[in-house]
Design an enzyme around this catalytic site. Structure first.
Site, PDB file in Angstrom:
ATOM      1  CD  GLU A  93      -1.408  -2.225   1.938  1.00  0.00           C
ATOM      2  OE1 GLU A  93      -2.747  -3.426   1.888  1.00  0.00           O
ATOM      3  OE2 GLU A  93      -0.700  -3.066   2.228  1.00  0.00           O
ATOM      4  CG  PHE A 155     -10.350  -8.784  11.279  1.00  0.00           C
ATOM      5  CD1 PHE A 155      -9.695  -9.659  12.037  1.00  0.00           C
ATOM      6  CD2 PHE A 155     -10.748  -8.673  10.155  1.00  0.00           C
ATOM      7  CE1 PHE A 155      -7.558  -9.759  11.422  1.00  0.00           C
ATOM      8  CE2 PHE A 155      -9.467  -9.536   9.255  1.00  0.00           C
ATOM      9  CZ  PHE A 155      -8.239 -10.277   9.337  1.00  0.00           C
ATOM     10  CD  GLN A 156      -8.326  -6.479   8.396  1.00  0.00           C
ATOM     11  OE1 GLN A 156      -8.988  -7.098   6.856  1.00  0.00           O
ATOM     12  NE2 GLN A 156      -6.330  -7.667   7.519  1.00  0.00           N
ATOM     13  CE  LYS A 205     -17.277  -6.218   3.177  1.00  0.00           C
ATOM     14  NZ  LYS A 205     -16.618  -7.733   3.513  1.00  0.00           N
ATOM     15  CG  MET A 531      22.659  12.378   3.828  1.00  0.00           C
ATOM     16  SD  MET A 531      23.185  13.729   2.885  1.00  0.00           S
ATOM     17  CE  MET A 531      22.238  14.369   1.114  1.00  0.00           C
TER      18      MET A 531
END
Length: 621
Positions: A93, A155-156, A205, A531
């Site tokens: 993602e 969940f999630q 959803k 760097m």
């Protein structure tokens, strides 16, 4: 971001009005809502919240969306199945957000990224924060657990709007299937209007699964959203007088020049009045770097001559810049003798870091056009321009290369043995020479990023794509994917990356191979986080804590494993032919370029330092 959309009426009120309108008898003399013009396919009516979301994207002209499928976002993906929008499945993602960000930079239109709830949404945050820092137009759509489960640690589940509020221009929790499409339309419009930035719509959803026949409104900002187009005429007149009487004028162009489509207007103004031009890193390409007035990039790793011009100017016309710390160094030593004319669309940026003597709030292109009409006489600055040219000579960006490789290279001043490690600057210039002026360059973050912007000669806007304010390692490869899809077919896309940066998102190679994207990745491999190593040598007594990357894989072999074409460079005489071969590939290629591991980026202004006291070597820090 400081500029935010103000609140609008609750979705329920808006959508009740829409439903009332929908219940009115239809005039038979009017065309059916879903009738298609002659020769076009009739759009099917919306039946779900998810279809309304996709219809909103279609109405906005979205061609590509970048994302990763998942449970809570699944209704949107189902609606995309029948859409002409080309969805690009990314390998992570974060890559989806960076690809959308780069798409927006190159195209000027908001890039779109999608992710599911929980970890999908949080994985987008790095890319969203990057777009926020750089004012890049982007729309993020995130799935969410059903409304009834929100707040129950389902969940999630993650409070996505809460997490992203600090790093978005605007975000919305979509609570109503009748209004979800309009929520998306509005978010798309907000991402591109005024000062651009990322917006987000969180999509439960149950809302996207729910039935609705409500067509989304056109992509327009709410009536309460306002920004100033023209600056105060009295301040414009006073600023014009200051420019006319200046002895040592400079134009400082920031990223807002490109975002505001003001590059051409700024070029014309600078050239007409013969004013030397300095850019910030986000503004690279806004003014052609091969023009005699170009002083190029200023700041921590800007050219010595750009920093001298800023330090000694008496009038600065700063357009579309937020005067960040990487540009200014110490505030008290930044342009100490200058009257500051600051043009910015966001009033919150005026005098935030550097005091503006002439605050000009408005659209960059419009306000510079106002100045162009108001300035009647060019400043008398012949000696100043000569001084700027002298600084270019005094602080040349020359470097050493083997004699047989530099016979036709005007930028080099001395020679080194042929068996010395390859200089990264040489590779950047070779890539530049082998590509067209309109080639798009993306980078990760680190030394390679600085070498790319220092040694590639940029002449066009929207050809430099990098992570500036956030400094997100891993940006380069997914950005190249987004840039490739936004660029014209005749524009090459080159990603200049570092070994540490490339490792963070190299799974994106699978996407480039699957989509057969013609991109060339040059990994400047010094087996360090370069760097960090440079700073450790300069300020931490050479203690290389967690910066040595001698364990990195063979990137050319990794490329082949993904199905791309791999190349390797170890010596100077391999550079030109290998670059030509990689660019000729019809698809993704990766060049593992083994460079001098001790090469450092100079000039350098230490954090908070005086831009006029830049270091050209470590012993000057």
């Amino acid at each position: 971001m400081s500029e935010r959309a103000t609140s609008v009426s609750p979705p329920e009120e808006q959508h009740d009005d829409q439903n009332q309108d929908a219940q009115q008898p239809q005039d038979d003399t009017e065309p059916d809502e879903f009738s298609a013009p002659a020769g076009e396919t009739r759009a099917e009516p919306v039946t779900t919240g998810a279809e309304s979301v996709v219809r909103a994207l279609e109405n906005a002209g979205v061609e590509y969306a970048f994302g990763v499928q998942g449970g809570a976002i699944m209704p949107i993906y189902d609606a995309l199945y029948d859409s002409e929008i080309d969805h690009v499945t990314m390998a992570h993602e974060q890559g989806a957000a960076h690809a959308a960000d780069a798409y927006g930079i190159v195209s000027g239109e908001p890039g779109v990224c999608l992710a599911t709830s929980g970890p999908g949404a949080t994985n987008l945050v790095t890319g969203i924060a990057d777009a926020d820092m750089d004012s890049d137009p982007m729309l993020a759509l995130t799935g969410q657990v059903p409304t009834e489960l929100v707040g129950n640690d389902a969940f999630q589940e993650t409070d996505t709007t809460g997490v992203t509020t600090p790093v978005t221009k605007d975000n919305t929790f979509a609570a109503d299937p009748d209004g979800v499409g309009t929520d998306v339309s509005e978010a798309f419009a907000l991402a591109r209007e005024g000062r651009p930035g990322p917006t987000l719509v969180d999509l439960p959803k149950d809302v996207t699964n729910a039935e609705t026949d409500a067509e989304p409104d056109a992509p327009e900002t709410p009536d309460t959203y306002e920004f100033t187009e023209e600056a105060d005429p009295e301040i414009v007149a006073a600023a014009a007088e200051q420019i006319e009487t200046a002895n040592r004028p400079v134009m400082l162009l920031g990223g807002g020049v490109i975002k505001g489509e003001a590059s051409e207007t700024c070029r014309e103004f600078a050239i007409e009045h013969e004013i030397p031009v300095v850019t910030t890193m986000p503004a690279i390409g806004a003014f052609p770097e091969d023009h005699e007035l170009a002083m190029e990039m200023a700041g921590m790793h800007g050219t010595g001559y750009a920093n001298m011009a800023i330090t000694h100017c008496d009038t600065m016309v700063a357009v579309g810049t937020r005067f960040d710390d990487r540009l200014t160094g110490g505030i008290e030593t930044f342009a100490p003798d200058a009257e500051i004319i600051h043009v910015d669309i966001d009033p919150a940026e005026i005098s935030k870091n550097i005091h503006a003597d002439y605050p000009l709030v408005g659209d960059a292109d419009t306000v510079v056009s106002q100045l162009a009409h108001a300035v009647e006489n060019s400043p008398q600055a012949t000696k100043w321009r000569a001084q700027c040219q002298q600084w270019k000579s005094d602080y040349s960006m020359a470097y050493d290369v083997p004699s047989e490789q530099s016979a036709d290279e005007p930028s080099t001043s001395s020679k080194i043995p042929e068996d010395e490690p390859v200089r990264p600057e040489f590779v950047v210039e070779a890539l530049d020479e082998a590509t067209s002026d309109r080639a798009v360059v993306t980078t990760g973050v680190g030394q390679h990023q600085m070498w790319a912007c220092q040694y590639w000669t940029f002449t066009e806007p929207r050809t430099w794509v990098s992570s500036h304010g956030l400094g997100a390692m891993g940006y380069g490869l997914p950005a190249a994917i987004g840039a490739r899809l936004a660029a014209d077919d005749d524009q090459e896309v080159v990603c200049i990356d570092g070994d540490g940066s490339f490792l963070m998102t190299l799974q994106g190679l699978s996407v480039a191979v699957r989509e057969n994207l013609d991109i060339t990745v040059a990994v400047l491999n010094n087996e360090y986080i370069g760097m960090v190593r440079q700073w450790q040598d300069a300020f931490f007594e050479g203690r290389h804590s967690a910066s040595e990357y001698g364990w990195t894989p063979e990137f050319d072999t990794i490329a082949e494993a993904f199905g791309a074409t791999g190349f390797r460079i170890d010596t100077y005489d391999e550079v030109a032919d290998t670059i030509a071969a990689a660019l000729s590939e019809d698809g993704p290629s990766v060049i593992d370029v083994h460079i001098d591991p001790q090469a450092n980026v100079y000039p350098m202004v230490p954090s908070g330092g005086d831009n006029g006291q830049f270091a050209l070597a470590e012993d000057q820090l």
